[in-house]
Design a protein around this motif. Structure first.
Motif, PDB file in Angstrom:
ATOM      1  N   LYS A  73      37.846  27.673  47.192  1.00  0.00           N
ATOM      2  CA  LYS A  73      39.297  27.985  47.187  1.00  0.00           C
ATOM      3  C   LYS A  73      39.631  27.905  45.910  1.00  0.00           C
ATOM      4  CE  LYS A  73      43.797  24.700  46.300  1.00  0.00           C
ATOM      5  NZ  LYS A  73      42.996  23.938  45.021  1.00  0.00           N
ATOM      6  N   ILE A  74      40.548  29.627  45.776  1.00  0.00           N
ATOM      7  CA  ILE A  74      40.253  29.742  44.202  1.00  0.00           C
ATOM      8  C   ILE A  74      41.509  29.585  43.899  1.00  0.00           C
ATOM      9  CG2 ILE A  74      40.281  31.920  42.886  1.00  0.00           C
ATOM     10  CD1 ILE A  74      38.272  32.933  44.859  1.00  0.00           C
ATOM     11  N   SER A  75      41.798  28.520  42.817  1.00  0.00           N
ATOM     12  CA  SER A  75      43.009  28.107  42.628  1.00  0.00           C
ATOM     13  C   SER A  75      44.601  28.355  41.485  1.00  0.00           C
ATOM     14  CB  SER A  75      43.361  26.373  42.126  1.00  0.00           C
ATOM     15  OG  SER A  75      42.314  26.827  41.142  1.00  0.00           O
ATOM     16  N   LYS A  76      45.461  28.911  41.283  1.00  0.00           N
ATOM     17  CA  LYS A  76      45.473  29.502  40.137  1.00  0.00           C
ATOM     18  C   LYS A  76      44.776  29.014  39.096  1.00  0.00           C
ATOM     19  CE  LYS A  76      49.450  28.050  39.007  1.00  0.00           C
ATOM     20  NZ  LYS A  76      49.503  26.972  37.754  1.00  0.00           N
ATOM     21  N   SER A  77      44.304  28.233  38.855  1.00  0.00           N
ATOM     22  CA  SER A  77      44.323  27.424  37.203  1.00  0.00           C
ATOM     23  C   SER A  77      42.603  27.895  37.650  1.00  0.00           C
ATOM     24  CB  SER A  77      44.125  25.617  37.538  1.00  0.00           C
ATOM     25  OG  SER A  77      43.487  24.809  38.280  1.00  0.00           O
ATOM     26  N   PHE A  78      41.941  27.921  37.752  1.00  0.00           N
ATOM     27  CA  PHE A  78      40.625  28.629  37.984  1.00  0.00           C
ATOM     28  C   PHE A  78      40.878  29.961  37.706  1.00  0.00           C
ATOM     29  CE2 PHE A  78      36.527  29.051  38.922  1.00  0.00           C
ATOM     30  CZ  PHE A  78      35.864  30.446  39.244  1.00  0.00           C
ATOM     31  N   VAL A  79      41.666  30.510  38.253  1.00  0.00           N
ATOM     32  CA  VAL A  79      41.526  32.503  37.711  1.00  0.00           C
ATOM     33  C   VAL A  79      42.473  32.250  36.951  1.00  0.00           C
ATOM     34  CG1 VAL A  79      43.201  34.226  38.597  1.00  0.00           C
ATOM     35  CG2 VAL A  79      42.208  33.394  40.263  1.00  0.00           C
ATOM     36  N   SER A  80      43.280  31.416  36.113  1.00  0.00           N
ATOM     37  CA  SER A  80      43.430  31.197  34.982  1.00  0.00           C
ATOM     38  C   SER A  80      41.924  30.969  33.559  1.00  0.00           C
ATOM     39  CB  SER A  80      44.894  31.244  34.449  1.00  0.00           C
ATOM     40  OG  SER A  80      44.424  29.119  35.039  1.00  0.00           O
ATOM     41  N   MET A  81      42.080  30.457  34.101  1.00  0.00           N
ATOM     42  CA  MET A  81      40.958  29.838  33.257  1.00  0.00           C
ATOM     43  C   MET A  81      39.102  30.294  33.230  1.00  0.00           C
ATOM     44  SD  MET A  81      38.628  26.350  33.515  1.00  0.00           S
ATOM     45  CE  MET A  81      37.542  26.826  34.806  1.00  0.00           C
ATOM     46  N   MET A  82      39.175  31.575  34.265  1.00  0.00           N
ATOM     47  CA  MET A  82      38.041  31.996  34.383  1.00  0.00           C
ATOM     48  C   MET A  82      38.555  33.523  33.130  1.00  0.00           C
ATOM     49  SD  MET A  82      35.313  32.012  35.880  1.00  0.00           S
ATOM     50  CE  MET A  82      35.930  29.866  35.419  1.00  0.00           C
ATOM     51  N   MET A  83      39.710  34.226  33.986  1.00  0.00           N
ATOM     52  CA  MET A  83      40.659  34.932  32.781  1.00  0.00           C
ATOM     53  C   MET A  83      40.344  35.016  31.739  1.00  0.00           C
ATOM     54  SD  MET A  83      43.560  36.348  35.125  1.00  0.00           S
ATOM     55  CE  MET A  83      44.759  37.708  33.767  1.00  0.00           C
ATOM     56  N   ALA A  84      40.566  34.116  30.945  1.00  0.00           N
ATOM     57  CA  ALA A  84      41.240  32.989  29.358  1.00  0.00           C
ATOM     58  C   ALA A  84      39.576  33.468  28.774  1.00  0.00           C
ATOM     59  CB  ALA A  84      42.112  32.001  28.967  1.00  0.00           C
ATOM     60  N   HIS A  85      38.896  32.348  29.099  1.00  0.00           N
ATOM     61  CA  HIS A  85      36.971  32.669  29.006  1.00  0.00           C
ATOM     62  C   HIS A  85      36.867  33.645  28.611  1.00  0.00           C
ATOM     63  CE1 HIS A  85      38.896  27.630  29.417  1.00  0.00           C
ATOM     64  NE2 HIS A  85      37.986  27.893  28.581  1.00  0.00           N
ATOM     65  N   GLY A  86      36.662  34.515  29.971  1.00  0.00           N
ATOM     66  CA  GLY A  86      35.359  35.578  30.128  1.00  0.00           C
ATOM     67  C   GLY A  86      36.191  36.701  29.416  1.00  0.00           C
ATOM     68  N   ALA A  87      38.345  36.879  29.300  1.00  0.00           N
ATOM     69  CA  ALA A  87      38.263  38.032  27.833  1.00  0.00           C
ATOM     70  C   ALA A  87      38.223  37.648  26.870  1.00  0.00           C
ATOM     71  CB  ALA A  87      40.044  37.909  28.458  1.00  0.00           C
ATOM     72  N   PHE A  88      38.509  36.504  26.305  1.00  0.00           N
ATOM     73  CA  PHE A  88      37.268  35.609  25.315  1.00  0.00           C
ATOM     74  C   PHE A  88      35.898  35.993  24.899  1.00  0.00           C
ATOM     75  CE2 PHE A  88      38.004  33.877  21.524  1.00  0.00           C
ATOM     76  CZ  PHE A  88      36.843  32.615  20.771  1.00  0.00           C
TER      77      PHE A  88
END
Lengths: 653, 120, 182
Positions: free
Chosen positions: A476-491
């Motif tokens: 399961k790819i939840s919204k919170s997983f996506v946002s976490m990956m985006m934010a941390h990965g982008a950082f």
């Protein structure tokens, strides 16, 4: 007698006061609900803002602000956005944005105590409106010269005449102002001694929205400075820049703390503290810019009295919050649910808080220390880039290191072996790439750069890897997983881009006459010619450079400008934005070419033709910069902010 | 008239040093010096007359064989400690340098300490 | 939690507020400051010897300015250039310093020698000697941050006064008074 603008503004002040009264009495002072009062106040502020904008657009010089800051020659975009390019106008902008937040909160929030929260918001906006109205009235009328209104205004500082002005202050203020909601919610919690954790869930979307906006706002400021200030830098450890970083750092801490409180009522005292501090540092930043005590490209021209009054207001708000917080520290108790292991997400967050607080305190110290030394010991020192580089960077390294593990650690307890297993692949890949780069480019990659590349790359790859793993395993790819990956990965990507930019940036400076060619950074640069052109409120001497590599040629046109009516001179660099690197050229004031004869040259102001201007006579001190990976810097902040916006969205029911 | 305002009558644009190593060294020195008439820029970043003069002087001294220390001492003699971009490490500024790390260290220690206690 | 701990957050705010208050207040007083302290605080060169450097002169031709130039009499050293508007403004005040047993030395800073020379012919030359500092180094040794700046040197070759910015009546009076006393 007050003018129309002042009447509108005064009405909003009264409405804000009524809103604030709710804090002191449960009785409705007038028979209007708190939400409606808020809406009315916001509407009044909106009217005041639109009114002033309209006056700017029509260049109504009966208003002192428009006379001092604008003139009929200004392009329309800057007539509108120039409203906030000064102290009074920017106060109005901030109040306007705050009122939008109040309205949105009144409409959207489901918090049981929202009336009281709006009461605090009302108090905040009341203080700000009062301050503005009494010390910095944007609607004050112009003094008449010999009984007559001036026919033309004094114009705006030409350095501000850039597209960045249109976006940076509003978005930045959207970031600052939004944290007031977290602040007010914290006040309500403390004042009523509420020990349940639900407030965190109500605070969360507002904090996320503000944080994302602030990230964008700060990046926009950097982008503007990069293009405008002429030497290709994007962060200067300028005191005002640093001060805008404080709410960002504390806001980042707050986002994570909201989770620990929301889930387990853990570290709630810290959550409340950061809810308060994030907003207070935003206010402090607001104060410092206008106080005159910081030397900065940002400083508004302002007299000390205004600074003192604002300091008083900030002091009152801070003191109230801190006394309340202090009392609750001794009287309240928050009971965390469940247990917390050393190897757990919560503990990682706690360590992160220590680092973020450390970074924040370092910045504050960098600003305050020279002030203290100057005042009490009469010693002048400069705290600038070298200081922050040396202190900030090691701390950021620890911070990035922690961030690698954030998505890997589970709440409450995780096995060490799992942690190692999940982080190992990206560790290896990152190490290999880093070592390869170090060997291939020994001159550019110093030890510190090596560590930085390794850590940022590890973080980025870890996020990418975790996402791919989950997709492949069809988990399961939840919204919170996506946002976490985006934010941390982008950082991680941000850190990587900045590191590589610093490692590989190069620049050179030559005096070039038309026809001169130099080879630099893999490109051939030729100064072809120069010319004179006239624009709406300035005249420019423009140099044409051709930049060639293999078969493609691009042209860049840096120029020197003289603005009217102030006769201010600026240097405008021209930038070629590439994905992998930017090419950036800046020219100094032209010199008579050593082999040119002295000729009388006709002024080109009256006639637009090139007649009289002989391009062969002018040589330019030219500074050429090659700036790699700038695109990735802006792009990663965009992704990071986007991650924040996604996290804000409510869960699908 | 306007064109004359564009064209400066300033003399001697400073060319970079021919010796690449010396030029690189000079650049490092420029970055460590603060521009007195700018808002927080280094001598490397600024294009003011002041900055250009200092660059000119530093390049000359580097080409003549002065050490970094000698150059900094020379400039400190004329301008005081404030021209150095990096705050010095002396009695007055020791706290400035140490506190960031000390506080974080303390933070970590207390976090671990508090947690140990709550587990007991 | 001990009772007194609750006041710590407030105390931190209070100290910061006091610090900022004093600083902002000080700003107001700063506005009326004289020309004697520069951006970096008061110049450390005051009280020190003139630099050892030697520069050529524009006027009189083929001369040199060195340490010895400053011995034996009071000297006023004024840095200027033909491109400097503020220097044009202060020029009449500099002329007012001529005579009074003061040696008046001009230093052409970051300017082409011929341009400074023509400028002086056009606007009047009060200087006994004009030095050529086209690369700006002599000024740096003196610790200037721009022009115009003016130094008063004792007969022993020590800098005793420094003005960073154009001099006016008040400064001229100060200089004359200082020289007259000795």
């Amino acid at each position: 007698m007050l003018n129309v603008g002042q009447y509108i503004f005064l009405t909003s002040q009264v409405l804000a006061a009524l809103q604030m009264l709710r804090l002191f009495t449960r009785e409705k002072f007038v028979k209007i609900s708190q939400e409606n009062l808020t809406a009315a106040c916001s509407f009044m502020v909106l009217s005041a803002y639109i009114f002033l904008t309209w006056k700017f657009v029509v260049s109504d010089f009966s208003y002192a602000l428009i006379y001092k800051q604008s003139n009929t020659l200004k392009p329309l975009l800057y007539k509108i956005t120039g409203l906030w390019a000064n102290h009074e106008g920017s106060m109005l902008l901030f109040i306007f944005i705050l009122s939008l937040y109040n309205f949105a909160y009144a409409v959207l929030s489901r918090f049981p105590r929202k009336e009281e929260v709006l009461g605090f918001q009302g108090a905040l906006i009341f203080f700000l409106i009062s301050y503005t109205f009494f010390t910095s009235d944007p609607f004050s009328p112009t003094q008449l010269l010999n009984g007559q209104l001036p026919q033309q205004g004094l114009g705006m500082n030409p350095l501000l005449q850039d597209i960045g002005l249109a976006f940076h202050p509003p978005i930045l203020y959207t970031g600052f102002a939004g944290f007031s909601l977290a602040f007010s919610i914290a006040m309500v919690v403390l004042r009523n001694k509420l020990t349940d954790k639900s407030f965190a869930e109500f605070s969360r979307p507002w904090v996320l929205f503000s944080w994302s906006s602030l990230s964008l706002g700060v990046a926009l400021g950097s982008w503007w400075a990069y293009r405008e200030l002429g030497w290709g830098g994007f962060w200067f450890w300028d005191p005002v820049e640093n001060v805008s970083l404080l709410p960002w750092l504390f806001g980042t801490a707050l986002i994570h703390l909201n989770y620990t409180t929301k889930k387990f009522n853990r570290f709630t005292f810290v959550t409340l503290l950061f809810s308060i501090l994030t907003f207070l540092t935003a206010l402090l930043g607001f104060f410092l810019v206008r106080s005159g005590i910081l030397t900065s490209v940002h400083s508004f021209a302002s007299d000390p009295t205004r600074g003192l009054v604002m300091l008083g207001i900030v002091f009152v708000i801070s003191s109230y919050a801190m006394i309340l917080y202090g009392k609750c520290l001794t009287e309240l108790k928050f009971i965390p649910e469940g247990r917390m292991d050393f190897i757990s997400r919560e503990f990682g967050i706690l360590l992160q808080i220590v680092l973020l607080a450390g970074m924040g305190i370092t910045i504050m110290r960098g600003i305050i220390y020279p002030l203290v030394l100057d005042m009490f010991f009469d010693t002048k020192i400069s705290v600038g880039e070298p200081y922050f580089n040396l202190t900030f960077i090691p701390i950021s390294f620890m911070f990035i290191f922690l961030a690698v593990f954030a998505p890997i650690l589970k709440w409450q307890k995780e096995r060490l072996s799992t942690v190692v297993k999940k982080s190992f692949p990206s560790f290896v890949v990152s190490a290999v790439i880093t070592i390869y780069l170090r060997i291939k480019f020994p001159d550019n990659i110093s030890p510190i750069i090596t560590i930085s590349i390794f850590l940022c790359l590890w973080l980025f790859l870890s996020c990418v890897g975790l996402t791919i793993t989950r997709m492949v395993k069809r988990e399961k790819i939840s919204k919170s997983f996506v946002s976490m990956m985006m934010a941390h990965g982008a950082f991680g990507l941000l850190g990587l881009a900045i590191t590589l930019n610093i490692a590989f940036a190069e620049d050179t400076e030559r005096l070039m006459k038309p026809g001169d060619k130099i080879n630099f950074g893999g490109y051939d640069f030729t100064l072809r010619s120069s010319s004179i052109r006239k624009d709406s409120n300035f005249i420019a001497q423009t140099a044409k450079f051709e930049v060639a590599k293999e078969n493609s040629i691009i042209a860049l046109y840096p120029e020197n400008r003289i603005y009217f009516p102030s006769f201010t001179k600026t240097h405008e660099a021209d930038v070629h934005y590439g994905v992998m690197e930017d090419i950036y050229i800046n020219i100094g004031e032209s010199e008579r070419s050593p082999d040119a004869k002295h000729k009388k040259v006709k002024a080109a102001m009256e006639d637009n033709q090139q007649g009289g201007y002989n391009s062969a006579e002018y040589a330019f001190p030219s500074r050429i910069y090659i700036k790699p990976f700038m695109f990735f810097i802006w792009f990663s902040v965009l992704v990071m902010a986007f991650g924040g916006f996604i996290a804000m969205l409510p869960k699908k029911k | 008239m306007i064109l004359c305002s564009f064209s400066s009558v300033l003399y001697a644009f400073e060319e970079p040093l021919k010796n690449v190593y010396q030029e690189k060294r000079s650049k490092e020195i420029f970055k460590s010096l603060r521009c007195a008439v700018c808002a927080g820029q280094s001598i490397d970043d600024s294009d003011t007359q002041f900055a250009r003069s200092i660059r000119s002087l530093v390049r000359t001294k580097v080409a003549q064989g002065s050490t970094d220390e000698q150059i900094y001492d020379l400039l400190k003699h004329s301008y005081g400690e404030a021209i150095m971009f990096r705050p010095p490490f002396n009695d007055a500024t020791a706290l400035l340098w140490i506190l960031p790390f000390a506080l974080i260290f303390l933070g970590f220690i207390s976090v671990i300490f508090v947690l140990r206690k709550s587990k007991a | 939690m001990k009772k007194y701990l609750q006041y710590i957050p407030f105390l931190a705010i209070f100290c910061l507020a006091v610090l900022l208050f004093v600083k902002v207040n000080g700003q107001g007083k700063d506005a009326g400051k004289s020309l004697t302290s520069g951006v970096f605080g008061s110049s450390p060169m005051v009280g020190r010897d003139m630099p050892d450097e030697v520069i050529n002169t524009i006027f009189p031709a083929k001369g040199k300015i060195d340490n010895l130039t400053y011995r034996g009499k009071y000297t006023v050293v004024n840095l200027f250039a033909s491109w400097c508007a503020a220097c044009a403004y202060e020029h009449k005040f500099i002329k007012g310093l001529k005579g009074n047993s003061i040696q008046l030395i001009g230093i052409s800073w970051r300017d082409k020698a011929e341009d400074s020379f023509s400028w002086l012919i056009k606007n009047g030359n009060p200087y006994d000697v004009v030095g050529n500092d086209s690369l700006g180094k002599y000024g740096i040794y003196l610790g200037i941050t721009g022009i115009p700046e003016t130094f008063v040197v004792s007969p022993e070759g020590k800098i005793i006064m420094h003005f960073a910015g154009p001099v006016g009546d008040a400064e001229v009076a100060q200089i004359k008074e200082l020289v007259a006393k000795h």
